[in-house]
Design a protein around this motif. Structure first.
Motif, PDB file in Angstrom:
ATOM      1  N   LEU A 261      -8.075   1.776 -15.210  1.00 53.48           N
ATOM      2  CA  LEU A 261      -7.317   2.594 -14.261  1.00 53.48           C
ATOM      3  C   LEU A 261      -5.876   2.106 -14.159  1.00 53.48           C
ATOM      4  O   LEU A 261      -5.612   0.896 -14.139  1.00 53.48           O
ATOM      5  CB  LEU A 261      -7.970   2.526 -12.872  1.00 53.48           C
ATOM      6  CG  LEU A 261      -9.416   3.021 -12.782  1.00 53.48           C
ATOM      7  CD1 LEU A 261      -9.955   2.823 -11.371  1.00 53.48           C
ATOM      8  CD2 LEU A 261      -9.514   4.490 -13.194  1.00 53.48           C
ATOM      9  N   ALA A 262      -4.955   3.068 -14.042  1.00 51.21           N
ATOM     10  CA  ALA A 262      -3.537   2.709 -13.883  1.00 51.21           C
ATOM     11  C   ALA A 262      -3.257   2.199 -12.472  1.00 51.21           C
ATOM     12  O   ALA A 262      -2.355   1.402 -12.264  1.00 51.21           O
ATOM     13  CB  ALA A 262      -2.660   3.918 -14.203  1.00 51.21           C
ATOM     14  N   ASN A 263      -4.008   2.675 -11.497  1.00 50.71           N
ATOM     15  CA  ASN A 263      -3.902   2.086 -10.157  1.00 50.71           C
ATOM     16  C   ASN A 263      -5.280   2.060  -9.513  1.00 50.71           C
ATOM     17  O   ASN A 263      -6.083   2.974  -9.696  1.00 50.71           O
ATOM     18  CB  ASN A 263      -2.876   2.835  -9.292  1.00 50.71           C
ATOM     19  CG  ASN A 263      -3.363   4.199  -8.876  1.00 50.71           C
ATOM     20  OD1 ASN A 263      -4.142   4.338  -7.931  1.00 50.71           O
ATOM     21  ND2 ASN A 263      -2.937   5.235  -9.593  1.00 50.71           N
ATOM     22  N   ALA A 264      -5.528   0.989  -8.746  1.00 50.71           N
ATOM     23  CA  ALA A 264      -6.862   0.785  -8.186  1.00 50.71           C
ATOM     24  C   ALA A 264      -7.120   1.688  -6.988  1.00 50.71           C
ATOM     25  O   ALA A 264      -8.263   1.921  -6.615  1.00 50.71           O
ATOM     26  CB  ALA A 264      -7.045  -0.675  -7.775  1.00 50.71           C
ATOM     27  N   SER A 265      -6.025   2.175  -6.365  1.00 56.86           N
ATOM     28  CA  SER A 265      -6.155   3.005  -5.166  1.00 56.86           C
ATOM     29  C   SER A 265      -6.973   2.258  -4.109  1.00 56.86           C
ATOM     30  O   SER A 265      -6.618   1.151  -3.748  1.00 56.86           O
ATOM     31  CB  SER A 265      -6.764   4.357  -5.531  1.00 56.86           C
ATOM     32  OG  SER A 265      -6.731   5.201  -4.423  1.00 56.86           O
ATOM     33  N   GLY A 266      -8.091   2.803  -3.641  1.00 56.48           N
ATOM     34  CA  GLY A 266      -8.892   2.134  -2.618  1.00 56.48           C
ATOM     35  C   GLY A 266      -9.574   0.863  -3.101  1.00 56.48           C
ATOM     36  O   GLY A 266     -10.042   0.064  -2.309  1.00 56.48           O
ATOM     37  N   GLY A 267      -9.625   0.660  -4.432  1.00 53.15           N
ATOM     38  CA  GLY A 267     -10.236  -0.551  -4.978  1.00 53.15           C
ATOM     39  C   GLY A 267      -9.247  -1.717  -4.949  1.00 53.15           C
ATOM     40  O   GLY A 267      -8.256  -1.686  -4.229  1.00 53.15           O
ATOM     41  N   LEU A 268      -9.526  -2.750  -5.732  1.00 53.93           N
ATOM     42  CA  LEU A 268      -8.657  -3.927  -5.759  1.00 53.93           C
ATOM     43  C   LEU A 268      -8.020  -4.056  -7.147  1.00 53.93           C
ATOM     44  O   LEU A 268      -8.663  -3.747  -8.152  1.00 53.93           O
ATOM     45  CB  LEU A 268      -9.479  -5.181  -5.447  1.00 53.93           C
ATOM     46  CG  LEU A 268     -10.143  -5.203  -4.064  1.00 53.93           C
ATOM     47  CD1 LEU A 268     -11.124  -6.360  -3.960  1.00 53.93           C
ATOM     48  CD2 LEU A 268      -9.088  -5.291  -2.965  1.00 53.93           C
ATOM     49  N   PRO A 269      -6.758  -4.538  -7.199  1.00 54.65           N
ATOM     50  CA  PRO A 269      -6.079  -4.669  -8.498  1.00 54.65           C
ATOM     51  C   PRO A 269      -6.884  -5.489  -9.503  1.00 54.65           C
ATOM     52  O   PRO A 269      -6.862  -5.206 -10.697  1.00 54.65           O
ATOM     53  CB  PRO A 269      -4.764  -5.376  -8.136  1.00 54.65           C
ATOM     54  CG  PRO A 269      -4.521  -5.031  -6.700  1.00 54.65           C
ATOM     55  CD  PRO A 269      -5.878  -4.895  -6.067  1.00 54.65           C
ATOM     56  N   LYS A 270      -7.639  -6.484  -9.033  1.00 55.34           N
ATOM     57  CA  LYS A 270      -8.419  -7.324  -9.970  1.00 55.34           C
ATOM     58  C   LYS A 270      -9.503  -6.523 -10.690  1.00 55.34           C
ATOM     59  O   LYS A 270     -10.049  -6.974 -11.703  1.00 55.34           O
ATOM     60  CB  LYS A 270      -9.037  -8.511  -9.231  1.00 55.34           C
ATOM     61  CG  LYS A 270     -10.179  -8.134  -8.289  1.00 55.34           C
ATOM     62  CD  LYS A 270     -10.844  -9.368  -7.677  1.00 55.34           C
ATOM     63  CE  LYS A 270     -11.843  -9.038  -6.574  1.00 55.34           C
ATOM     64  NZ  LYS A 270     -12.963  -8.189  -6.943  1.00 55.34           N
ATOM     65  N   ASP A 271      -9.850  -5.345 -10.160  1.00 51.38           N
ATOM     66  CA  ASP A 271     -10.879  -4.517 -10.800  1.00 51.38           C
ATOM     67  C   ASP A 271     -10.352  -3.773 -12.032  1.00 51.38           C
ATOM     68  O   ASP A 271     -11.140  -3.199 -12.784  1.00 51.38           O
ATOM     69  CB  ASP A 271     -11.424  -3.489  -9.797  1.00 51.38           C
ATOM     70  CG  ASP A 271     -12.023  -4.157  -8.565  1.00 51.38           C
ATOM     71  OD1 ASP A 271     -12.559  -5.274  -8.702  1.00 51.38           O
ATOM     72  OD2 ASP A 271     -11.939  -3.574  -7.472  1.00 51.38           O
TER      73      ASP A 271
END
Ligand SMILES: [Zn+2]
Length: 385
Positions: free
Chosen positions: A128-138
């Motif tokens: 993903l280009a941005n994690a949105s509700g998730g976390l950047p480490k994902d």
């Protein structure tokens, strides 16, 4: 496996008509729809609708159970109690963690054979280009090693894979996964129209929660109305678009726009449900370090208390989503059934999503107020009020 007859209900037929009749299921398949179909096991559905079971393409959890920590059997039981006869457990974690979770689920379910409601896995991260509700480490860069490592961990059971088309390597990976029969979904993206079209040319056939995580188009020339990625996806007939139908993630006006552009045959209502879905209003802990969630009811989303109340999936259950199509978005039962059962089933190549002889015996019975009474999976009653 025995024979079961759902008697005297208002049956939604494959052509959209509703007929008062019986549905006979034998050895897991619908064998006949008509009058006076007797069986050793009979369910009286008088005054109730008999509908295809709901198919949810996008599920992170429900109640207190999550796809990252809980057993799929426990989630399946909750899903059955909310009308889903098929769902795709969706994983959102760093690649190594996803691989661990895939292996654990496969081990616990005998490669999903023990949980017939699960038709396969879905990976929302890491590409993903941005994690949105998730976390950047994902999120992780696309690489052949990571792709092959995850495919190996999935053992042929990953059926949907989310990819942002603007990432380096997205197109070749989309082609590779498509050739393996995996449905690639355009997700969490700020791609240009050309980048997204290129991914569709490579085989991408699904759009992850249209409108949510998509950007508004920028004005490029004063006075000229800009066209954006969402506009392209609304008129690109090759892709099915997911909608989170809680009225909060997507304004009802935009839901209506999506119905008119895509038609029900290209719209799949999903829950994107997370831990907290189906629970009473309150605060609940999310797994994997995602923090505390506020739940205010099915139509207000799962909100991250520590991150400005940002939405992190929905608090919808499948039957809530179905009811919303009828009550909030003012569609008829046949249309609601198309976007909640038939279209997702067709996209995934399942023998499900409509009531007709030869189809899988996945059926729900609901009252005229659309409250769930009974859930049948492959001709077996798995939940009853
Ligand atoms: Zn999701």
């Amino acid at each position: 496996m025995g024979c079961i007859s759902v008697r005297n209900g208002l049956v939604l037929l494959a052509d959209g008509r509703i007929d008062q009749c019986d549905v006979l299921i034998d050895s897991g398949l619908i064998t006949e729809i008509g009058g006076e179909l007797r069986a050793e096991c009979e369910i009286d559905a008088t005054n109730c609708y008999v509908l295809p079971g709901l198919v949810d393409l996008h599920v992170h959890g429900m109640g207190r159970e999550s796809t990252s920590l809980s057993s799929l059997a426990d989630i399946a039981q909750l899903e059955a109690s909310r009308g889903a006869t098929t769902f795709y457990p969706t994983l959102f974690a760093p690649p190594d963690e996803i691989a661990t979770q895939l292996r654990r689920h496969r081990r616990e379910t005998d490669d999903l054979r023990a949980v017939p409601q699960v038709a396969g896995f879905r990976l929302e991260s890491p590409y993903l280009a941005n994690a949105s509700g998730g976390l950047p480490k994902d999120c992780a860069p696309i690489s052949e090693e990571t792709t092959e490592m995850l495919l190996d961990a999935g053992g042929g059971l990953i059926k949907i894979w989310d990819i942002s088309p603007e990432l380096p390597g997205a197109l070749s990976t989309t082609s590779r996964l498509t050739s393996l029969g995996v449905v690639v979904s355009l997700a969490h993206t700020a791609a240009t129209i050309d980048q997204a079209r290129a991914a569709v040319e490579c085989g991408a056939r699904l759009v992850t929660h249209l409108f949510d995580t998509f950007r508004q188009p920028m004005e490029t020339e004063p006075g000229a109305y800009p066209a954006g990625l969402v506009d392209y996806l609304l008129v690109e007939d090759r892709v099915v678009c997911e909608i989170i139908g809680d009225g909060t993630h997507v304004h009802p006006l935009l839901v209506e726009k999506a119905f008119r552009c895509k038609t029900p045959n290209r719209l799949a209502f999903v829950t994107d449900s997370n831990v907290g879905a189906g629970l009473p209003p309150g605060r609940y802990e999310l797994p994997m370090g995602w923090g505390t969630a506020q739940i205010n009811g099915p139509n207000d989303g799962v909100r991250l208390v520590d991150r400005g109340m940002e939405l992190c999936g929905s608090a919808l259950t499948p039957i809530d989503a179905f009811r919303n199509v009828v009550n909030m978005f003012e569609k008829d039962l046949a249309t609601a059934s198309t976007v909640c059962s038939r279209t997702p089933a067709k996209l995934m190549g399942l023998n499900k999503g409509e009531l007709a002889p030869g189809r899988d015996g996945d059926v729900i019975i609901v009252t005229r107020n659309l409250n769930l009474v009974c859930t049948i999976v492959s001709g077996r009653i798995v939940w009853q009020i």
